[in-house]
Write an enzyme that holds these catalytic residues in place. Sequence first.
Site, PDB file in Angstrom:
ATOM      1  N   HIS A  94      47.544  46.071  39.912  1.00 21.49           N
ATOM      2  CA  HIS A  94      47.162  45.631  38.347  1.00 21.49           C
ATOM      3  C   HIS A  94      47.266  44.068  38.302  1.00 21.49           C
ATOM      4  CE1 HIS A  94      47.218  46.074  33.978  1.00 21.49           C
ATOM      5  NE2 HIS A  94      48.023  45.072  34.038  1.00 21.49           N
ATOM      6  N   SER A  95      46.163  43.765  37.607  1.00 20.21           N
ATOM      7  CA  SER A  95      46.077  42.174  37.146  1.00 20.21           C
ATOM      8  C   SER A  95      46.034  41.432  38.623  1.00 20.21           C
ATOM      9  CB  SER A  95      47.055  41.687  36.476  1.00 20.21           C
ATOM     10  OG  SER A  95      46.755  40.607  35.897  1.00 20.21           O
ATOM     11  N   LEU A  96      46.893  40.472  38.912  1.00 17.15           N
ATOM     12  CA  LEU A  96      46.917  39.802  40.136  1.00 17.15           C
ATOM     13  C   LEU A  96      46.890  40.893  41.324  1.00 17.15           C
ATOM     14  CD1 LEU A  96      47.813  37.568  42.263  1.00 17.15           C
ATOM     15  CD2 LEU A  96      50.248  37.783  41.690  1.00 17.15           C
ATOM     16  N   SER A 121      43.008  47.632  38.556  1.00 15.75           N
ATOM     17  CA  SER A 121      43.546  47.669  37.138  1.00 15.75           C
ATOM     18  C   SER A 121      43.751  46.441  36.427  1.00 15.75           C
ATOM     19  CB  SER A 121      44.866  48.600  37.047  1.00 15.75           C
ATOM     20  OG  SER A 121      45.333  48.538  35.697  1.00 15.75           O
TER      21      SER A 121
END
Length: 257
Positions: A94-96, A121
């Site tokens: 997720h993200s990073l 994500s």
Amino acid sequence: MTVADTTSPWIRQFAPSPEASSQLVCFPHAGGSASYFSPLTRMLPAAVEMLSVQYPGRQDRRHEPCCDSVAELADHAARALRPWADRPLVLFGHSLGATVAFEVARRLERDGIGPLGLVASGRRAPSRHREEFHHLSDDEQLLTQLRNLSGTESRVLGDEEIMRMVLPALRADYKAVETYRASPGAEVGCPVVALTGDDDPLTGVEEVYAWNEHTRGPCTVHRFAGGHFFLTPHAAEVTRLIGEYIAKWLASPPTAQ
């Protein structure tokens, strides 16, 4: 069956399931930790065991130096995951974490143990760069950014002592993701599933669909109501979706084009 090395500080296993036919490896967001994904463990199908990556500089690794580049995070995580490759791996970030998972997938593929699939994500495609400099902000500005994204519980954001411990890791993570530049033509051979919130200020629709430029396999996009942390209220739905993809990939392992 090969016994995985469970001593690496990089890998967390909340509910060991040696009989599971596959493993979902979770990569946290900036400032996040392995425990962010622990609630998903009980939502996954019994055939899927969850592993979660713990970056240094937080929780039980808070006294270790932080990594401030995606390449460094990916090198360490890929090395730690190699002993776990006795069963098929699916990477979920997720993200990073999505960017780190992408780079880990590339490294594992070079080793001949590429994952079944990559679930990205809350993150735009690796080639879609924005000039961002939050890692150069002062502490209050950095915390404001975190509050705006609703990435941390309000009670934690209001606890000065906790936030003082979190800030170094958060700043290093922001530096890692903001200074990341994908290599020209960077891609993976496995299929990619991209998840996004329809009100995410950090990820536009075109930037999400651009993930199809980074895989030789199929790329599918799923949109959810919510912002950058849409994953929290939609955890059950996201987990069910990932479980369905894993079952599909296991039944008919995708072949890279």
